[in-house]
Design an enzyme around this catalytic site. Structure first.
Site, PDB file in Angstrom:
ATOM      1  N   GLU A 202      56.436  24.431  36.258  1.00 14.82           N
ATOM      2  CA  GLU A 202      55.522  24.464  34.985  1.00 14.82           C
ATOM      3  C   GLU A 202      56.493  24.474  33.442  1.00 14.82           C
ATOM      4  OE1 GLU A 202      51.864  26.829  33.994  1.00 14.82           O
ATOM      5  OE2 GLU A 202      51.117  25.587  35.676  1.00 14.82           O
ATOM      6  N   GLU A 325      48.713  22.844  42.264  1.00 17.95           N
ATOM      7  CA  GLU A 325      47.395  23.333  40.861  1.00 17.95           C
ATOM      8  C   GLU A 325      46.538  22.874  41.105  1.00 17.95           C
ATOM      9  OE1 GLU A 325      49.951  26.747  38.654  1.00 17.95           O
ATOM     10  OE2 GLU A 325      51.347  26.663  39.570  1.00 17.95           O
TER      11      GLU A 325
HETATM   12  O1  AHR Z   1      48.194  30.464  39.232  1.00 14.04           O
HETATM   13  C1  AHR Z   1      47.919  30.463  37.858  1.00 14.04           C
HETATM   14  C2  AHR Z   1      48.886  29.878  36.917  1.00 14.04           C
HETATM   15  O2  AHR Z   1      48.869  28.866  36.679  1.00 14.04           O
HETATM   16  C3  AHR Z   1      49.916  29.586  37.527  1.00 14.04           C
HETATM   17  O3  AHR Z   1      51.797  30.693  38.208  1.00 14.04           O
HETATM   18  C4  AHR Z   1      51.108  28.726  36.665  1.00 14.04           C
HETATM   19  O4  AHR Z   1      51.791  27.754  37.484  1.00 14.04           O
HETATM   20  C5  AHR Z   1      49.547  28.191  36.168  1.00 14.04           C
HETATM   21  O5  AHR Z   1      49.784  28.142  35.051  1.00 14.04           O
END
Ligand code: AHR
Length: 521
Positions: A202, A325
């Site tokens: 991110e 994710e």
């Molecule tokens: O999965 C939780 C968080 O969500 C992670 O650390 C981040 O990459 C995302 O914003």
């Protein structure tokens, strides 16, 4: 030619799904699915069924890792029951150590004698002090036990190129060098040969608040020094990807990074009711359910649009899409640390998992890896623990049921879904994907997200030469049902008989909020 034919077919499926949301549907709620077995279809990469374990809340500490002095049975500090549960899930890869945590993590603090390791304050997640007792050796040895590929997220935000290059040398180099010598001093002779490397996480947010243009340059620099120390060309370097529909991010990376340096581009998307008001994980109403599913199904559009941009710059599909994710995100369970993201897991989560995995399967020509967030005790976890107790969530059972799709050939489906309508708005009620494995067994996963209505599905399988079918189902009486520490087996995979197979045609009823897997031979 082959690719363009395939793309046309996949495009047709996507269009059919899209129009199903806006076109009207027949009265009897019977969906006709046509299924096509074509040589041009892609293999569903097993890595789509990957997982993600961050140093966040109780995922690693007091989750996966309890330490070797714990009374809870463990192997080198890792819970034995978690190892068995993850092995049964056949997880193909595991991403670690973050998430946002990755861009604060300095791997050298997590090697060597545990008592000598410095602490780290987990600034993103609860501000807790960690003792670094779970580090590189602990994680990579765990991956070996699980027979899963490690996917390491490197620190770009607060690290250096040298630090990340050293990590690669430490984990992957078999010869004599400062880092491989250090690894050997720490008890590990053979390198682990880690293949998957994330270059930051991110980068547009917690990874450094960079612009896409700036990150593309940073990426080029890091990728240059992230060499494969065995010189086998086996490293897959994955760029930090877009948040949801930030198409500019994907376009900039595809345009500005030479593709021989780019194994994959990530994408993150979480299903929520609303970011500012996520609602309870268990105590939700139909309006919140509908909104969550709308958000989850947005994944279809996100993958399609990001893939279209990738196609423009990479028509030969050399660069993978890595959705590293995804999952449902609700308010934390009352009474737990707000920074720990602990939530229960109900049939709503089973719907998110089933529908999302169908989307990934159907886009297997571009989506080559995905990681559910997260493995234990965080967000849409497959495992929850409380002291010595452990439960497997409805999401666990969906992942287990869908494992048959791993490395199987995609079969192309075409159908018009009935609508699930709530308060004047509609979503496609039925989602499906199908594959044929190396033994010729066909699997079809069908999800009915409708909170109230059955849907019947008819599939003409005449061309597949199948003689017999069996079916299994994940369902429950109430949408809000979940496996608790007192009733841990409420939701499981059950055998399902409510279907007919006659003259090469299957007719099956899918109850509300259920996932069904058909297996045909
Ligand atoms: O999965 C939780 C968080 O969500 C992670 O650390 C981040 O990459 C995302 O914003």
């Amino acid at each position: 030619m082959i690719l363009s034919h395939l793309k046309t077919n996949l495009f047709k499926v996507a269009i059919a799904l899209f129009f199903s949301t806006i076109s009207s549907f027949g009265q009897d709620n019977n969906v006709i699915i046509s299924i096509q077995d074509t040589d041009q279809a892609p293999i569903i990469n097993k890595n789509i069924y990957g997982h993600f374990a961050e140093h966040l809340g109780r995922c690693i500490y007091d989750g996966i890792y309890v330490g070797d002095t714990s009374k809870i049975p463990n192997i080198a500090g890792v819970r034995k029951d978690i190892i068995s549960a993850l092995k049964a899930l056949e997880i193909p890869n595991l991403r670690w150590p973050g998430g946002c945590f990755a861009d604060t993590y300095h791997w050298k603090d997590g090697i060597g004698p545990k008592e000598d390791r410095p602490t780290i304050v987990n600034k993103w997640w609860g501000g807790v002090t960690e003792d670094n007792s779970f580090g590189t050796h602990d994680f990579l040895n765990l991956c070996e036990v699980l027979e899963t590929e490690p996917y390491l997220s490197g620190n770009v935000g607060s690290g250096t190129v040298q630090e990340l290059a050293d990590w690669v040398q430490y984990t992957n180099f078999g010869g004599i060098s400062p880092m491989s010598d250090l690894r050997k001093e720490n008890g590990r002779i053979e390198p682990w040969k880690v293949k998957y490397w994330g270059i930051g996480n991110e980068a547009w947010g917690c990874g450094g608040h960079m612009t896409a243009e700036y990150y593309a340059n940073e990426y080029r620099k890091y990728a240059t020094f992230l060499a494969d120390w065995e010189n086998t060309g086996g490293l897959v370097r994955i760029a930090s990807g877009a948040n949801n529909d930030d198409y500019h991010w994907t376009e900039t990376l595809m345009k500005n990074i030479p593709h021989h340096m780019l194994g994959g581009i990530a994408l993150h998307h979480y299903a929520t009711v609303q970011w500012s008001n996520k609602g309870d994980a268990v105590d939700y109403n139909e309006e919140q359910y509908f909104k969550t599913m709308r958000s989850a199904l947005w994944m279809e559009e996100l993958v399609t649009e990001h893939a279209a941009i990738m196609d423009k710059y990479d028509p030969d599909h050399r660069v993978d899409m890595v959705v590293d994710e995804w999952g449902g995100w609700y308010d934390v369970q009352e009474g737990t640390n707000p920074g720990f993201l602990y939530q229960q897991n109900t049939m709503r989560d089973a719907m998110i998992a089933g529908a999302t995995l169908n989307i990934f399967n159907n886009h297997a020509d571009r989506v080559k890896m995905a990681n559910l967030a997260q493995t234990v005790n965080v967000l849409q976890a497959v495992i929850l623990t409380k002291g010595e107790k452990l439960i497997l969530t409805p999401t666990y059972y969906v992942m287990k049921m869908y494992a048959v799709h791993q490395d199987a050939k995609l079969l192309l489906l075409d159908f018009e879904s009935p609508k699930y309508t709530y308060n004047g708005e509609s979503l496609p009620a039925i989602s499906a994907s199908a594959s044929k494995d190396q033994d010729g067994t066909v699997h079809m996963s069908i999800v009915n997200i409708d909170a109230n209505k059955d849907n019947s599905v008819t599939i003409n399988c005449n061309d597949l030469g199948i003689k017999d079918f069996t079916a299994t189902i994940i369902t429950s009486d109430k949408l809000q049902d979940y496996n608790s520490f007192d009733d841990s087996d409420k939701i499981q995979i059950q055998s399902y008989k409510n279907f007919k197979f006659k003259k090469g045609e299957i007719s099956i009823t899918i109850p509300p909020f259920s996932v069904v897997m058909l297996e045909g031979k």
